[in-house]
Design an enzyme around this catalytic site. Structure first.
Site, PDB file in Angstrom:
ATOM      1  N   LYS A 174      33.251  13.279  37.216  1.00  0.00           N
ATOM      2  CA  LYS A 174      33.958  14.394  37.676  1.00  0.00           C
ATOM      3  C   LYS A 174      33.256  14.761  39.150  1.00  0.00           C
ATOM      4  O   LYS A 174      32.152  14.921  39.373  1.00  0.00           O
ATOM      5  CB  LYS A 174      33.645  15.564  36.767  1.00  0.00           C
ATOM      6  CG  LYS A 174      34.430  16.677  36.828  1.00  0.00           C
ATOM      7  CD  LYS A 174      34.225  17.653  35.420  1.00  0.00           C
ATOM      8  CE  LYS A 174      35.350  18.868  35.583  1.00  0.00           C
ATOM      9  NZ  LYS A 174      34.908  19.664  34.700  1.00  0.00           N
TER      10      LYS A 174
HETATM   11  O1  G3P Z   1      37.235  23.281  33.214  1.00  0.00           O
HETATM   12  C1  G3P Z   1      36.761  24.403  33.874  1.00  0.00           C
HETATM   13  C2  G3P Z   1      36.441  25.560  33.152  1.00  0.00           C
HETATM   14  O2  G3P Z   1      35.036  25.293  32.680  1.00  0.00           O
HETATM   15  C3  G3P Z   1      36.453  26.608  33.900  1.00  0.00           C
HETATM   16  O3  G3P Z   1      36.751  27.753  33.066  1.00  0.00           O
HETATM   17  O4  G3P Z   1      36.852  29.908  31.978  1.00  0.00           O
HETATM   18  O5  G3P Z   1      34.815  29.499  33.661  1.00  0.00           O
HETATM   19  O6  G3P Z   1      37.011  29.700  34.456  1.00  0.00           O
HETATM   20  P1  G3P Z   1      36.250  29.164  33.309  1.00  0.00           P
END
Ligand code: G3P
Length: 218
Positions: free
Chosen positions: A87
């Site tokens: 990644k």
């Molecule tokens: O895959 C990306 C994710 O972990 C981000 O999610 O909810 O932290 O914006 P969030």
């Protein structure tokens, strides 16, 4: 549409795997930190533990932000397990690294994507997956779903092989809308997946079936 789980929590990954609908896992440095995993050896051991649970791709993010560092780290990460996908953040050196890995047949996931232009660059560099973040766009009053639809359309126009992996999926409507616009993959927390199970008519219908069965069978 493939279902990935966005966590480094082994119990949640196990639960999703046991449900029989899991296609892969995505992690990031924040999710690893949330589980209290620190130090390179522990982080790598944790990735291995995840790979041992899941049948499918496991995204492991590089920490380096320069080309040479990302290459070294990515080449080390893929020795952990064949399921590992490297990644890489959407930055200039990240695009160079994605191109380098794609020429070597090493799979990548381009993360922190917030625009169609960034997604085009990731596809041209040969990323296996592109990860546009829906929820974080919604957080700043931009329509995250619109971006997913835009990227899906652009990739179809040119038959790019890069898969659209919708990330930062916060609730079931995000997930369902992703299916409607043709995202290849969604990654989300376990509770978003299990919330798909719920419907009050399922609960009341089942209660009635069981009550009627009991009436005649005791
Ligand atoms: O895959 C990306 C994710 O972990 C981000 O999610 O909810 O932290 O914006 P969030």
């Amino acid at each position: 549409m493939k279902f990935f789980i966005d966590t480094a929590n082994l119990n949640e990954i196990r639960e999703a795997q046991e449900l029989g609908i899991l296609d892969g896992v995505t992690t990031n440095p924040s999710l690893m930190a949330k589980e209290g995993i620190s130090g390179k050896n522990n982080v790598y051991k944790h990735y291995k533990a995840i790979c041992d649970i899941v049948d499918g791709d496991v995204s492991a993010e590089v920490i380096a932000t320069d080309f040479k560092g990302m290459i070294e780290e990515g080449e080390e990460l893929i020795t952990i397990d064949p399921k590992i996908v490297v990644k890489i953040p959407m930055i200039k050196d990240g695009i160079k690294a994605i191109k380098y890995f794609s020429q070597k047949g090493i799979r990548t996931n381009c993360t922190l994507v917030f625009s169609a232009g960034q997604a085009l660059l990731a596809a041209k560099a040969g990323a296996t997956y592109v990860s546009p973040f829906i929820g974080r766009l919604d957080d700043i009053s931009q329509d995250g779903m619109e971006l997913i639809a835009q990227i899906v359309g652009i990739y179809r126009n040119y038959d790019y092989q890069t898969e659209v992996l919708a990330a930062s999926v916060r609730h079931t409507m995000h997930l369902i809308s992703c299916a409607e616009v043709g995202a290849d993959v969604v990654t989300c927390p376990l509770n978003v997946i299990t919330a798909l199970l719920n419907h009050p008519l399922t609960d009341s219908g089942l209660a009635k079936f069981l009550a009627d069965h009991k009436k005649v069978n005791g």
